[in-house]
Design a protein around this motif. Structure first.
Motif, PDB file in Angstrom:
ATOM      1  N   LYS A  41       0.845  -1.193   0.000  1.00  0.00           N
ATOM      2  CA  LYS A  41       0.000   0.000   0.000  1.00  0.00           C
ATOM      3  C   LYS A  41       0.884   1.248   0.000  1.00  0.00           C
ATOM      4  O   LYS A  41       1.874   1.311   0.724  1.00  0.00           O
ATOM      5  N   LEU A  42       0.527   2.214  -0.808  1.00  0.00           N
ATOM      6  CA  LEU A  42       1.286   3.455  -0.886  1.00  0.00           C
ATOM      7  C   LEU A  42       1.064   4.299   0.363  1.00  0.00           C
ATOM      8  O   LEU A  42      -0.066   4.427   0.846  1.00  0.00           O
ATOM      9  N   TYR A  69      -8.114   9.627  -2.206  1.00  0.00           N
ATOM     10  CA  TYR A  69      -7.400   8.355  -2.357  1.00  0.00           C
ATOM     11  C   TYR A  69      -7.466   7.574  -1.046  1.00  0.00           C
ATOM     12  O   TYR A  69      -6.501   7.515  -0.291  1.00  0.00           O
ATOM     13  N   VAL A  72      -4.812   4.899   0.000  1.00  0.00           N
ATOM     14  CA  VAL A  72      -3.453   5.355   0.259  1.00  0.00           C
ATOM     15  C   VAL A  72      -3.384   5.846   1.706  1.00  0.00           C
ATOM     16  O   VAL A  72      -4.341   6.428   2.214  1.00  0.00           O
ATOM     17  N   ILE A 121       0.909  10.184  -7.012  1.00  0.00           N
ATOM     18  CA  ILE A 121       0.040   9.314  -6.206  1.00  0.00           C
ATOM     19  C   ILE A 121      -0.798   8.433  -7.133  1.00  0.00           C
ATOM     20  O   ILE A 121      -0.915   7.228  -6.924  1.00  0.00           O
ATOM     21  N   ARG A 125      -0.150   4.361  -6.713  1.00  0.00           N
ATOM     22  CA  ARG A 125      -1.048   3.770  -5.722  1.00  0.00           C
ATOM     23  C   ARG A 125      -1.517   2.366  -6.076  1.00  0.00           C
ATOM     24  O   ARG A 125      -1.956   1.633  -5.213  1.00  0.00           O
TER      25      ARG A 125
END
Length: 126
Positions: A41-42, A69, A72, A121, A125
């Motif tokens: 996971k970012l 997001y 994230v 992102i 992501r």
């Protein structure tokens, strides 16, 4: 990436209704960092300071991205509170946004470049 700090006072808190986790102690950072460690996971870390004008400009943008997001992890670190963590990530200007996956840096945006941050992102992501 592991840090070896210990402090009895770990403090991590959510900023109001935001989806951003504000971390206020080395202990809390260590716990969060270790729990995220091998995750695919970012995580986006916002290194900023309360006195920094561009940081204040980016704060609502960062909060909006966190709401957009939801897959994230968004973290905010004040460089004055956690200077050793900022040094570990080689933060030299503010704001600096470090994008992390699997415990390692996969991207970085320095300055109030909201379009560049959003694009990174979006790319990282998944």
């Amino acid at each position: 990436m592991g840090l070896l700090f210990s402090s009895p006072a770990a403090a991590a808190s959510d900023d109001g209704d935001s989806h951003v986790l504000a971390i206020h102690s080395k202990d809390a950072w260590n716990d969060h960092s270790q729990s995220h460690g091998d995750s695919s996971k970012l995580m986006v870390i916002d290194f900023s300071a309360s006195w920094c004008g561009p940081c204040r400009f980016m704060e609502p943008v960062f909060n909006a991205m966190a709401a957009k997001y939801t897959d994230v992890v968004f973290v905010k670190i004040d460089v004055d509170e956690l200077s050793e963590v900022a040094q570990q990530w080689r933060v030299q200007a503010m704001p600096t946004f470090v994008l992390v996956k699997g415990g390692g840096e996969v991207g970085r945006v320095v300055g109030s470049k909201k379009d560049e941050l959003d694009k990174k992102i979006e790319q990282l992501r998944s």
